[in-house]
Design a protein around this motif. Structure first.
Motif, mmCIF file in Angstrom:
data_model
loop_
_atom_site.group_PDB
_atom_site.id
_atom_site.type_symbol
_atom_site.label_atom_id
_atom_site.label_comp_id
_atom_site.label_asym_id
_atom_site.label_seq_id
_atom_site.Cartn_x
_atom_site.Cartn_y
_atom_site.Cartn_z
ATOM 1 N N ASP A 22 0.836 -1.224 -0.078
ATOM 2 C CA ASP A 22 0.022 0.127 -0.225
ATOM 3 C C ASP A 22 0.806 1.279 0.138
ATOM 4 O OD1 ASP A 22 -2.300 -1.369 -0.205
ATOM 5 O OD2 ASP A 22 -2.544 -1.632 2.164
ATOM 6 N N VAL A 23 1.974 1.216 0.494
ATOM 7 C CA VAL A 23 3.096 2.153 0.587
ATOM 8 C C VAL A 23 3.236 2.630 -0.729
ATOM 9 C CG1 VAL A 23 5.180 3.186 1.107
ATOM 10 C CG2 VAL A 23 3.921 1.607 2.799
ATOM 11 N N LYS A 27 1.990 6.255 -2.637
ATOM 12 C CA LYS A 27 3.188 7.575 -2.863
ATOM 13 C C LYS A 27 3.412 7.522 -4.467
ATOM 14 C CE LYS A 27 6.988 7.407 -0.416
ATOM 15 N NZ LYS A 27 8.010 7.118 0.473
ATOM 16 N N ASN A 28 3.360 6.327 -5.012
ATOM 17 C CA ASN A 28 3.786 6.270 -6.699
ATOM 18 C C ASN A 28 2.632 6.150 -7.543
ATOM 19 O OD1 ASN A 28 6.442 6.653 -5.624
ATOM 20 N ND2 ASN A 28 6.585 4.325 -5.209
ATOM 21 N N MET A 32 -0.242 10.565 -3.759
ATOM 22 C CA MET A 32 -1.190 11.313 -2.591
ATOM 23 C C MET A 32 -0.020 12.130 -1.664
ATOM 24 S SD MET A 32 -4.016 8.330 -1.136
ATOM 25 C CE MET A 32 -4.936 9.912 -0.565
ATOM 26 N N LYS A 33 -0.621 13.173 -1.095
ATOM 27 C CA LYS A 33 0.269 14.054 -0.346
ATOM 28 C C LYS A 33 -0.200 14.105 1.042
ATOM 29 C CE LYS A 33 2.198 15.226 -4.458
ATOM 30 N NZ LYS A 33 3.579 14.712 -4.665
ATOM 31 N N LYS A 34 0.726 14.639 1.714
ATOM 32 C CA LYS A 34 0.382 14.981 3.364
ATOM 33 C C LYS A 34 -0.672 15.894 3.261
ATOM 34 C CE LYS A 34 2.649 17.087 7.421
ATOM 35 N NZ LYS A 34 3.722 17.723 7.730
ATOM 36 N N LEU A 55 5.080 10.797 4.799
ATOM 37 C CA LEU A 55 5.335 9.913 3.851
ATOM 38 C C LEU A 55 6.474 9.452 3.404
ATOM 39 C CD1 LEU A 55 2.256 11.539 3.143
ATOM 40 C CD2 LEU A 55 2.387 10.344 0.998
ATOM 41 N N GLU A 56 7.654 9.995 4.130
ATOM 42 C CA GLU A 56 8.997 9.838 3.736
ATOM 43 C C GLU A 56 9.828 8.962 4.637
ATOM 44 O OE1 GLU A 56 9.809 11.149 0.939
ATOM 45 O OE2 GLU A 56 8.131 12.231 0.446
#
Length: 246
Positions: A22-23, A27-28, A32-34, A55-56
């Protein structure tokens, strides 16, 4: 709002740590953003509305819990589809549509007229594939739980499993009387658990119908037309969903 499934062990206070495939998807693929919101379901009917925070990090994505809901997309009644093993890839279609239509569990069953023969190795690979399809269908249809596809059972194992259910429905081409079928369907509302037995391509053997009746099965008609095995379960689930949906 996008929905993902988590284990309850991923919940830590007011934070949830999203991990695994799901990560990458968040992200890719979705990019999606913070600050964006997601729904995270614990597979047991509890759903967390969350805001993405970090997300980092190396340990996945952290999401802050904003609210907790019961899952409104689930039926109150638990429906188990006992599906006679069909040929080819038809089982994949059955699983996908059964999940979309509200089934809680799908049980593949070896019956006398089944053409498919699975050894243990093939059955294990099939089961992994089938449960992956159930997961994808649950996400797509915004289910609050992931319906399980069980291991392949013998007919007698499946009947014994079904004996403990509140209602057991058996669509059968030799049954008559749509009014009786309508009465049976109406009586399912409010029951804890409902089983549906569907025969394979060749249909049920008469002895299998008799055994299901002994186990409390109610034989009913789905109409004058003969339905394919992959259609019969969908028709039965559609009728039940219409009747049971709040």
């Amino acid at each position: 709002m996008y929905r993902f499934f988590i284990e309850e062990s991923q919940v830590d206070g007011n934070l949830i740590r999203i991990a695994g495939e799901d990560v990458n998807h968040i992200k890719n693929v979705l990019r999606m953003k913070k600050g964006e919101h997601v729904l995270l379901s614990n597979r047991r009917g509890l759903e967390y509305e969350c805001e993405l925070e970090d997300l980092e990090g190396n340990r996945g994505i952290s999401a802050r819990i904003l609210d907790i809901h019961g899952v409104e997309s689930e039926l109150c009644e638990r429906i188990i589809l006992f599906q006679g093993l069909p040929k080819g890839d038809k089982m994949e279609l059955v699983i996908q549509k059964a999940v979309e239509l509200g089934a809680s569990e799908i049980v593949p069953v070896k019956m006398k007229r089944c053409v498919v023969k699975l050894d243990d190795k093939k059955a294990k690979k099939k089961l992994e594939r089938w449960n992956a399809i159930a997961l994808g269908a649950a996400k797509q249809s915004k289910r609050g739980v992931i319906p399980e596809v069980s291991r392949v059972l013998t007919f007698e194992e499946a009947v014994k499993r079904a004996e403990g259910l509140s209602v057991l429905l058996v669509p059968y081409e030799a049954a008559e009387g749509m009014e009786y079928s309508r009465k049976l369907i109406r009586k399912t509302k409010g029951k804890d658990s409902i089983g549906i037995f569907i025969g394979p391509e060749g249909g049920f053997e008469p002895s299998e119908i008799e055994r299901l009746k002994e186990a409390g099965g109610r034989v009913l008609s789905l109409g004058r037309r003969i339905l394919r095995t992959e259609t019969a379960g969908m028709a039965m689930l559609s009728v039940l969903m219409f009747e049971l949906e709040e």
